[in-house]
Design an enzyme around this catalytic site. Structure first.
Site, PDB file in Angstrom:
ATOM      1  N   PRO A 271     -11.551  30.473  35.062  1.00 25.17           N
ATOM      2  CA  PRO A 271     -12.715  30.006  34.305  1.00 25.17           C
ATOM      3  C   PRO A 271     -12.388  28.813  33.416  1.00 25.17           C
ATOM      4  CG  PRO A 271     -11.776  31.936  33.265  1.00 25.17           C
ATOM      5  CD  PRO A 271     -10.948  31.676  34.490  1.00 25.17           C
ATOM      6  N   GLY A 272     -13.321  27.900  33.329  1.00 25.27           N
ATOM      7  CA  GLY A 272     -13.168  26.772  32.414  1.00 25.27           C
ATOM      8  C   GLY A 272     -14.345  26.737  31.461  1.00 25.27           C
ATOM      9  N   TYR A 313     -25.218  14.843  36.321  1.00 26.93           N
ATOM     10  CA  TYR A 313     -25.739  16.092  36.907  1.00 26.93           C
ATOM     11  C   TYR A 313     -27.144  16.433  36.420  1.00 26.93           C
ATOM     12  CZ  TYR A 313     -20.628  16.551  36.847  1.00 26.93           C
ATOM     13  OH  TYR A 313     -19.288  16.322  36.943  1.00 26.93           O
ATOM     14  N   CYS A 339     -24.913  -0.195  28.276  1.00 22.39           N
ATOM     15  CA  CYS A 339     -25.848  -1.008  29.073  1.00 22.39           C
ATOM     16  C   CYS A 339     -26.118  -0.384  30.433  1.00 22.39           C
ATOM     17  CB  CYS A 339     -25.292  -2.412  29.218  1.00 22.39           C
ATOM     18  SG  CYS A 339     -24.900  -3.124  27.627  1.00 22.39           S
TER      19      CYS A 339
HETATM   20  N1  LLP Z   1     -11.226  26.425  39.868  1.00 24.01           N
HETATM   21  C1  LLP Z   1     -11.442  25.374  40.673  1.00 24.01           C
HETATM   22  C2  LLP Z   1     -10.720  25.280  41.935  1.00 24.01           C
HETATM   23  C3  LLP Z   1     -12.375  24.397  40.298  1.00 24.01           C
HETATM   24  O1  LLP Z   1     -12.595  23.374  41.112  1.00 24.01           O
HETATM   25  C4  LLP Z   1     -13.075  24.518  39.081  1.00 24.01           C
HETATM   26  C5  LLP Z   1     -14.040  23.508  38.663  1.00 24.01           C
HETATM   27  C6  LLP Z   1     -12.795  25.633  38.265  1.00 24.01           C
HETATM   28  C7  LLP Z   1     -11.871  26.567  38.700  1.00 24.01           C
HETATM   29  C8  LLP Z   1     -13.471  25.849  36.932  1.00 24.01           C
HETATM   30  O2  LLP Z   1     -14.827  26.025  37.056  1.00 24.01           O
HETATM   31  P1  LLP Z   1     -15.724  26.457  35.788  1.00 24.01           P
HETATM   32  O3  LLP Z   1     -15.323  27.857  35.401  1.00 24.01           O
HETATM   33  O4  LLP Z   1     -15.470  25.512  34.701  1.00 24.01           O
HETATM   34  O5  LLP Z   1     -17.100  26.386  36.303  1.00 24.01           O
HETATM   35  N2  LLP Z   1     -17.630  18.179  35.797  1.00 24.01           N
HETATM   36  C9  LLP Z   1     -18.547  19.220  36.249  1.00 24.01           C
HETATM   37  C10 LLP Z   1     -17.828  20.481  36.641  1.00 24.01           C
HETATM   38  C11 LLP Z   1     -16.836  20.298  37.745  1.00 24.01           C
HETATM   39  C12 LLP Z   1     -16.134  21.559  38.079  1.00 24.01           C
HETATM   40  C13 LLP Z   1     -15.034  21.305  39.046  1.00 24.01           C
HETATM   41  N3  LLP Z   1     -14.271  22.474  39.360  1.00 24.01           N
HETATM   42  C14 LLP Z   1     -19.566  19.483  35.150  1.00 24.01           C
HETATM   43  O6  LLP Z   1     -19.516  18.832  34.107  1.00 24.01           O
HETATM   44  O7  LLP Z   1     -20.441  20.322  35.335  1.00 24.01           O
END
Ligand code: LLP
Length: 414
Positions: A271-272, A313, A339
């Protein structure tokens, strides 16, 4: 996205026990502010959901890789998920043990793989047979045998924005099930890796657990003939309550949906967003207000260079006044100085009368905010501040123009 960390006291916005107008006065704007308490609460919520599954939590560094925050999360007992050697370097510098790091990513260079092998990284999530071959050769040369999980592309359509869906066959990510089956059957071709797991991550900000469950089932069916392939990394993707997404399920719902499948498996999650998004806010100051085409434009010193999510997004982050502002509320376009017509922080923010110098908070921006910031228009990236109770400190200073010129000056002097 107000919560127990970002809340109103006497009408004004506070983070924990710090009034944000005073903080912004001291540090200047734009500035990212994070709540240590909210981060800890989010980790506790994930643990409550996934500890019963015996899951190892690897924080996804891509969401926010500030050294101090990595240190906090490492201190809370989390492993890390890195997608580049640079992120591994950051994590190691923050004191993370290499065996607690998983190395994912669709295009790891041989140099990155070698660096990770030399560092003693715990797991490699591999996304193509050519990558597996490269890793096997490099591991053989070093006489090591790393743990490997093949990333399965299960061919499911995650319910999310198309830019952050990764589990369908049109995406570049992972290996199709037929190819995974084929590689597993020929595991002996790769004697220098311990091919002991499968990995799925079907997207981010997932609206429901159904496709994640389907992906896990697909991976488990592929591993079924091999009793020593019993590690399943189900990735991240647990959503947060951006505007319009308030009813999305929490980590508990994902854990509950997955639990019946996972007995006898070593489980990992990455999780991120669910750890850091609602623990962060971007504070900006109003520069000018004008009306055009019947719309009120509130122009701020914050822009798409600090927060690109709305432009990239169509993400809708709540924008709220920092000070105690009263009066009638009407919709405003909150935009920055860059800009580009896409340089909008919120197209429809319900705000009272705003004047130059008033401050606004863009909520839910702890994840994929600062890490995606840029220097477009020669804008310096903002500082980051960590709040803990009534205390706060700068955990990354504001860039300077000279920071940005330094790399070119260095090139000139060669
Ligand atoms: N594991 C993998 C292999 C991933 O590609 C990602 C996110 C995560 C874990 C973590 O996912 P999370 O729990 O954060 O949803 N920049 C975009 C999000 C890109 C996510 C890419 N991969 C945004 O701002 O929504």
């Amino acid at each position: 996205m107000l919560n127990e960390a970002f809340h109103r006291r006497d009408g004004a916005l506070w983070c924990e026990d710090v009034p944000l107008d005073a903080l912004a006065e001291a540090v200047g704007t734009p500035v990212y502010v994070y709540s240590a308490g909210r981060i800890a609460a989010n980790v506790a919520r994930l643990r409550a959901a996934f500890d019963p599954l015996g899951a190892a939590i690897h924080y996804s560094l891509k969401a926010n890789a500030n050294l101090t925050l990595i240190g906090l999360l490492h201190g809370a007992g989390l492993g890390m998920d890195a997608v580049s050697a640079g992120e591994i370097y950051r994590a190691l510098n923050a004191g993370v043990a290499p065996e607690r790091i998983v190395f994912a990513g669709v295009g790891k260079t041989p140099q990155e793989l070698a660096y990770a092998l030399d560092a003693g990284i715990g797991w490699f999530n591999v996304e193509s047979e050519a990558e597996l071959r490269t890793l096997d050769t490099l591991a053989g040369q070093r006489n090591v045998r790393p743990h490997v999980a093949l990333r399965v592309n299960p061919g499911v359509e995650a319910q999310t924005h198309r830019h952050i869906a990764t589990g369908h066959f049109g995406a570049k990510f992972g290996l199709p099930p037929t190819e995974v089956a084929d590689i597993l059957a020929r595991r002996a071709d790769y004697p220098h890796v311990d091919l002991a797991g499968l990995h799925v991550h079907i997207g981010s900000q997932l609206a429901r657990p159904d496709e994640t469950v389907e992906a896990a089932r697909t991976a488990q069916a592929l591993a079924a003939p091999y009793p020593d392939v019993r590690t399943l990394n189900i990735g991240g993707g647990f959503p947060v309550a951006y505007v319009g997404d308030e009813g999305y399920p929490g980590p508990q719902a994902f854990a509950a949906a997955l639990a019946p499948l996972l007995g006898g498996w070593q489980v990992k999650i990455e999780p991120g967003r669910s750890i850091i998004a609602d623990a962060g806010a971007l504070l900006v100051s109003v520069l000018y207000v004008k009306t055009q085409g019947g719309q009120r434009f509130v122009l701020t010193d914050g822009s798409m260079t600090e927060l690109i999510r709305p432009a990239l997004y169509d993400a809708v982050h709540p924008v709220v006044p920092v000070g105690n502002l009263s009066g009638d509320v009407s919709d405003a376009v909150v935009a920055g100085p860059v800009c580009e017509s896409a340089d909008v922080l919120n197209r429809c923010a319900p705000l009272p009368d705003m004047r130059s110098g008033d401050r606004l908070a863009v909520l839910g921006t702890g994840a994929y905010g600062m890490v995606m910031a840029s220097n477009y228009n020669m804008r310096v990236r903002p500082p980051e501040v960590l709040v803990q109770g009534a205390a706060w400190r700068v955990i990354r200073r504001r860039e300077t123009w000279d920071d940005l010129l330094a790399l070119e000056r260095e090139a000139d002097s060669k």
